[in-house]
Design a protein around this motif. Sequence first.
Motif, mmCIF file in Angstrom:
data_model
loop_
_atom_site.group_PDB
_atom_site.id
_atom_site.type_symbol
_atom_site.label_atom_id
_atom_site.label_comp_id
_atom_site.label_asym_id
_atom_site.label_seq_id
_atom_site.Cartn_x
_atom_site.Cartn_y
_atom_site.Cartn_z
ATOM 1 N N MET A 173 67.906 40.573 130.655
ATOM 2 C CA MET A 173 67.493 39.381 129.932
ATOM 3 C C MET A 173 67.888 38.108 130.669
ATOM 4 N N ALA A 174 69.029 38.161 131.353
ATOM 5 C CA ALA A 174 69.482 36.963 132.070
ATOM 6 C C ALA A 174 68.513 36.588 133.168
ATOM 7 N N LEU A 175 67.906 37.643 133.809
ATOM 8 C CA LEU A 175 66.952 37.371 134.866
ATOM 9 C C LEU A 175 65.680 36.721 134.315
ATOM 10 N N VAL A 176 65.388 36.940 133.030
ATOM 11 C CA VAL A 176 64.223 36.318 132.410
ATOM 12 C C VAL A 176 64.542 34.880 132.016
ATOM 13 N N TYR A 177 65.741 34.654 131.487
ATOM 14 C CA TYR A 177 66.115 33.312 131.044
ATOM 15 C C TYR A 177 66.313 32.349 132.211
ATOM 16 N N ARG A 178 66.717 32.845 133.355
ATOM 17 C CA ARG A 178 66.990 31.970 134.498
ATOM 18 C C ARG A 178 65.753 31.190 134.942
ATOM 19 N N PRO A 179 64.584 31.848 135.182
ATOM 20 C CA PRO A 179 63.393 31.056 135.546
ATOM 21 C C PRO A 179 62.956 30.108 134.435
ATOM 22 N N MET A 180 63.123 30.533 133.176
ATOM 23 C CA MET A 180 62.743 29.657 132.068
ATOM 24 C C MET A 180 63.628 28.415 132.022
ATOM 25 N N MET A 181 64.922 28.566 132.267
ATOM 26 C CA MET A 181 65.817 27.417 132.295
ATOM 27 C C MET A 181 65.490 26.496 133.467
ATOM 28 N N GLN A 182 65.156 27.098 134.608
ATOM 29 C CA GLN A 182 64.789 26.284 135.765
ATOM 30 C C GLN A 182 63.516 25.494 135.498
ATOM 31 N N LEU A 183 62.520 26.158 134.884
ATOM 32 C CA LEU A 183 61.269 25.466 134.581
ATOM 33 C C LEU A 183 61.495 24.355 133.554
ATOM 34 N N SER A 184 62.301 24.636 132.531
ATOM 35 C CA SER A 184 62.610 23.602 131.540
ATOM 36 C C SER A 184 63.352 22.435 132.179
ATOM 37 N N GLY A 185 64.305 22.748 133.063
ATOM 38 C CA GLY A 185 65.065 21.691 133.725
ATOM 39 C C GLY A 185 64.196 20.802 134.595
ATOM 40 N N ILE A 186 63.279 21.406 135.350
ATOM 41 C CA ILE A 186 62.444 20.600 136.241
ATOM 42 C C ILE A 186 61.441 19.780 135.438
ATOM 43 N N LEU A 187 60.962 20.320 134.292
ATOM 44 C CA LEU A 187 60.021 19.572 133.458
ATOM 45 C C LEU A 187 60.712 18.385 132.771
ATOM 46 N N PHE A 188 61.922 18.608 132.239
ATOM 47 C CA PHE A 188 62.669 17.502 131.636
ATOM 48 C C PHE A 188 62.975 16.426 132.679
ATOM 49 N N SER A 189 63.343 16.861 133.868
ATOM 50 C CA SER A 189 63.666 15.904 134.932
ATOM 51 C C SER A 189 62.437 15.124 135.354
ATOM 52 N N LEU A 190 61.302 15.806 135.464
ATOM 53 C CA LEU A 190 60.060 15.120 135.829
ATOM 54 C C LEU A 190 59.673 14.098 134.767
ATOM 55 N N LEU A 191 59.796 14.484 133.494
ATOM 56 C CA LEU A 191 59.500 13.546 132.409
ATOM 57 C C LEU A 191 60.444 12.350 132.452
ATOM 58 N N GLY A 192 61.734 12.615 132.674
ATOM 59 C CA GLY A 192 62.693 11.522 132.757
ATOM 60 C C GLY A 192 62.417 10.585 133.915
ATOM 61 N N TRP A 193 62.006 11.145 135.057
ATOM 62 C CA TRP A 193 61.713 10.304 136.219
ATOM 63 C C TRP A 193 60.488 9.428 135.966
ATOM 64 N N ILE A 194 59.461 10.001 135.348
ATOM 65 C CA ILE A 194 58.268 9.210 135.035
ATOM 66 C C ILE A 194 58.610 8.083 134.068
ATOM 67 N N LEU A 195 59.401 8.396 133.033
ATOM 68 C CA LEU A 195 59.805 7.360 132.075
ATOM 69 C C LEU A 195 60.694 6.309 132.730
ATOM 70 N N SER A 196 61.520 6.735 133.695
ATOM 71 C CA SER A 196 62.367 5.778 134.408
ATOM 72 C C SER A 196 61.531 4.800 135.223
ATOM 73 N N CYS A 197 60.512 5.321 135.923
ATOM 74 C CA CYS A 197 59.617 4.435 136.679
ATOM 75 C C CYS A 197 58.870 3.493 135.739
ATOM 76 N N LEU A 198 58.463 4.016 134.587
ATOM 77 C CA LEU A 198 57.775 3.180 133.600
ATOM 78 C C LEU A 198 58.687 2.079 133.071
ATOM 79 N N THR A 199 59.946 2.439 132.814
ATOM 80 C CA THR A 199 60.910 1.450 132.322
ATOM 81 C C THR A 199 61.134 0.345 133.340
#
Length: 217
Positions: A1-27
């Motif tokens: 199960m850990a091997l399944v959660y690891r890619p999901m956490m990575q994908l969630s992390g990169i998506l949150f970071s991308l959203l934050g970066w876009i909002l930062s540029c907008l700000t």
Amino acid sequence: MALVYRPMMQLSGILFSLLGWILSCLTTYLPQWKNLNLELNELEIWTMGLWQACVVQEEGGMQCKDFDSFLALPPELRISRVLMVFSNGSGLLGLLLSGFGLDCLKIGERQQEQKRRLLLFGGMLFWISGITVIVPVSWVAHSTVQEFWDENIPDIVPRWDFGEALFVGWLAGFCLILGGSLLSCTSCSTDVHPSSIRYVVAEQQDQCQHSETETRP
């Protein structure tokens, strides 16, 4: 199960970071860091950002004018401009580094240690980017509150209020810190990616076949 959660956490992390970066540029480029409503003329709303001041008229739309001098700005706006530009740059670098460190990327599958370091370094850059967004936004908000409740200013003088860009900036900082935390957690995990196991097994099979060939008469 850990091997399944690891890619999901990575994908969630990169998506949150991308959203934050876009909002930062907008700000950074939004002119609504401060709003000013004039009681004498309610049809006009003045706004101030890091790069320009605007007036919003109900009939004439929005008209903006860039600041003539960087040194003429208040200290909080000068430093906020520098910090926001630094935040955008560090966020972009974090996206590039952490992108190459994702397990789902086939590049460098046999160099898991290097990919882990890229993820960790990218997560740290997102943390730095998130903090350098929250600091200037909170500083401008604090100075706005102080000026609003300053008893030395006559009541007839209009007061600046919070602009929409401050709330976008706080959301951007939260997303960047959350995304960096998720990426850093996955980089510190000791799980082994299945692709690396596949390569190790294949190498062992090749070695066994080679040794069997050498031992045959």
